[in-house]
Motif scaffolding. Sequence first.
Motif, mmCIF file in Angstrom:
data_model
loop_
_atom_site.group_PDB
_atom_site.id
_atom_site.type_symbol
_atom_site.label_atom_id
_atom_site.label_comp_id
_atom_site.label_asym_id
_atom_site.label_seq_id
_atom_site.Cartn_x
_atom_site.Cartn_y
_atom_site.Cartn_z
ATOM 1 N N HIS A 95 0.854 -1.199 0.000
ATOM 2 C CA HIS A 95 0.000 0.000 0.000
ATOM 3 C C HIS A 95 0.887 1.246 0.000
ATOM 4 O O HIS A 95 1.137 1.852 1.053
ATOM 5 N N VAL B 21 -0.323 6.846 0.603
ATOM 6 C CA VAL B 21 -0.596 7.205 1.992
ATOM 7 C C VAL B 21 -0.807 8.717 2.114
ATOM 8 O O VAL B 21 -0.538 9.476 1.188
ATOM 9 N N GLU C 204 6.486 -3.024 4.244
ATOM 10 C CA GLU C 204 5.228 -2.786 4.942
ATOM 11 C C GLU C 204 5.041 -3.870 5.994
ATOM 12 O O GLU C 204 4.989 -5.057 5.674
ATOM 13 N N SER D 99 2.400 -3.867 8.399
ATOM 14 C CA SER D 99 0.979 -4.197 8.589
ATOM 15 C C SER D 99 0.109 -3.082 8.012
ATOM 16 O O SER D 99 0.574 -1.962 7.785
ATOM 17 N N CYS D 100 -1.152 -3.406 7.803
ATOM 18 C CA CYS D 100 -2.144 -2.423 7.360
ATOM 19 C C CYS D 100 -3.495 -2.833 7.942
ATOM 20 O O CYS D 100 -3.988 -3.937 7.669
ATOM 21 N N TYR E 270 -4.335 2.684 8.919
ATOM 22 C CA TYR E 270 -2.921 3.075 8.942
ATOM 23 C C TYR E 270 -2.050 1.963 8.359
ATOM 24 O O TYR E 270 -2.346 0.774 8.536
ATOM 25 N N VAL E 271 -0.991 2.391 7.680
ATOM 26 C CA VAL E 271 0.015 1.454 7.178
ATOM 27 C C VAL E 271 1.266 1.645 8.025
ATOM 28 O O VAL E 271 1.716 2.770 8.235
ATOM 29 N N LYS E 272 1.804 0.554 8.519
ATOM 30 C CA LYS E 272 3.017 0.625 9.338
ATOM 31 C C LYS E 272 4.207 0.194 8.484
ATOM 32 O O LYS E 272 4.266 -0.931 8.003
ATOM 33 N N LEU F 268 -3.430 5.577 5.689
ATOM 34 C CA LEU F 268 -3.658 5.018 4.360
ATOM 35 C C LEU F 268 -4.491 5.981 3.513
ATOM 36 O O LEU F 268 -5.468 6.561 3.980
#
Length: 606
Positions: A333, A336, A370, A372-373, A377-379, A455
Motif C-alpha cells: 500500500h 498514503v 510494509e 501491517s495495514c 494506517y500502514v506501518k 492510508l
Amino acid sequence: MEAWNISYIYTVIFMMLINNILVYVLSRTPGFGKSERWILQLLIAVCVCDLSDVFGILFKQTAGRNVLFILDAAFIFSVASISLFFLCYSENMYGSDMFKKSIPLITIHIPIDVLCIIIVASYRTEWIYKYPQILMIANIYNAYSILLSLWRIHKEKDAEKRKVLWQPVFYIVPFFIGIFLQCFFNTMPWANTSLTITILLIFVNNQQRLLQKKTQDAEAAVRAKSEFLSHMSHDIRTPINGMMGMLDIAQAHLNNPEKMDLCLSKMRGAADQLLSLINDVLEMSKIETGSIQLVEEPFDMIRLLNGTLAVQEIIASEKSLTIEQDIEGAIEHPCVCGSPNYVRSILVNIISNAIKYTNPGGDIFVSARELSCDGEYVKFEFIVSDTGIGMSEEFAEHIFEPFTQEHAENRSSYQGTGLGMSIVKNLINKMKGTITLETKQGEGSTFTITLPVKLDTVCFEETETEEEETSIEGMKILLVEDNDLNLEVAQYILEDAGAEIVVARNGLESVELFEQSESDSFDVILMDVMMPVMDGLTATKRIRKLKRKDARTVPVIAMTANVFNEDIIAAKEAGMNEHIAKPLDFDKLIHTLAKYFLKMDKKLIS
C-alpha cells in the motif's frame, strides 16, 4: 477518664489532621511523582497509627483482650509501614535500584513477620502484654530501618548516593526517639509529635530539592546556550571562511577559467553546508518550542523513497560508495497521507550520515517494507545499515541528544552540526514511530525505523513533465520581490530562459498591476511572502477575490524563505498553487513553471 487522657486524645487527633494535611500537600508538590505509589500507604498508616493510639487510651479499662490486641497489632503494623515508607521514600525518589531486587525486599519484610509472631505469642501467653512493651516492639522496626540505612551507607562508594542514603536516617531517627520517649513518658503523644516533625522534615527537604533542581536546570540552560553559541560560531564561520577564501583566490585568477570553475564549485559546497546548518538549527528550534505541525498530504511512499535514494546515490558515488536497496516488492500500500517532507528529512539525515561516516569503497544498505495495514494506517519499517566507522556503546546512548559527536575533531573532519539525529528522533516521536540503533565501533551501524502513516484510499497519479518539455520560452511572469539582489538574480535566470518578466516590489503593487492588466496577461505569478506594504499571502488573497475570470485560475507560486510545514499550509490556504523555498533551486523553479506552461498549452489546443 483522667484529664491527661482527654488532653492526650485531643492532641493526637490534632496531630493526625496536621500529618494528613502535610502528606496531602507533599503529594501535590511538583517532583513528588516517583513516590506517588507510597502516598496512599503513608496516609493510611498515619491514620491507623494515630487512631489505634486514641482508641487504645479510650478502651484501655473497658475493652476486652481481643479489641486491645487488634488495636496494638494495628499500631505496630502502622509504625512498621511508616518506617518502611521513610526508608523507601528517599531511594525511590532519587531513582535508586535497591527496591528492584528481590533479596533486599525479602530482608525488609522479615522483621514484620517477627513482630507478628511476638504479638500472637504475647496475646496467647500473657507474658509481655503491656503498652510500653508494645511501643518497644514497634520501635524494633525503626531501629532495623536505621541499621539497614547505615549499612547501605557504609557499602556505597559513590559520594552522591551516600548523601541520598542519609535521608532515611534523618527521617526515621526523630520517629524512633519519639516512640522511645513515649515508652517512659506516656502522658504526652511523643510518637505522634515526632511523626509530624518527620513529615515536616520531608516536606522542607522536598522543597529544597525542587529549588535546587530549578537552579540546576537554569544553570544547565545557560551552559546549553553558551555551548550552542560556541558550536554555531564555529560551524557558521567555517563555511563562510571557505567562501571568502575562494573569492580571494578567484579574484586573483580571473584569467584562469579552470581555477575559477574550481573556486565556484567549492563556494557552492560551502554555501550548501551553511544552508544545511541553518535548516537544522531552525528545525531544532521549531521542535523545542513544540510548533512542529504534521500535515496530511497524499503521497506515494515508493516514489518518495526512489526520489530520495536517487539523490543520495549520486552523493555516495562521489565518495566511491555503493547503495544497495530493497524497496519495490515489499510495499503493498504505497499510497498514503502524511508529512512527506518529514519522512524524507528522516531518511535523508540517516542515509547522509551513513555516507558521511563510511570510508570510500564501503557499502550502504537501505530497505523498506510494509509491516501491517489495518485499513486505516500502514506501518512501514525502514532499515539503513552501513559498513562505516560505527560508534562506541557509550556514545550510542547519547546519539539522539543535540550537538553530540563522538570525537571533537569530527566537527571539522565530517562537517556536521550534531543536530541531525536529534531532529530525526523528535520527528519520529512526533509521528508516533520508533527508532532503534545497533552499532559496533569499526564495523558499522544499523538504524531501524518504524512509522505508522495514514492510508490513502484513493491512489493518485502524478503527471510528470517530460524532460524535453521544460521550456518557458515566451512565458509571461509577474515577479513579486522586494529584495534587490534576489530580484536581480531571479530576473536574470528567468529572462535567460526566455520568459517575459514584469516586476512588482511589494504585495500591494502586484495586486494593482494584476488588476490593471488585461485578462490572461500573466501566465504565472511568482510571489515572495515577506514584503513591506503588503505581504505575499494577503496579496494572493486579494488577487483571488478580484472580479475577473483569470483571478481564480492564474497560478501563484510562493517563492519564499519561509520553509516550514506551517508556512506551506498557510501558502496553500491563501490560494497559492506551489511553494518553492529560498535559496532557490533554479532547475526546480524552471521545471515547476514549465509544468504550468505546458498545462496552458494543452488547454489552448483542446
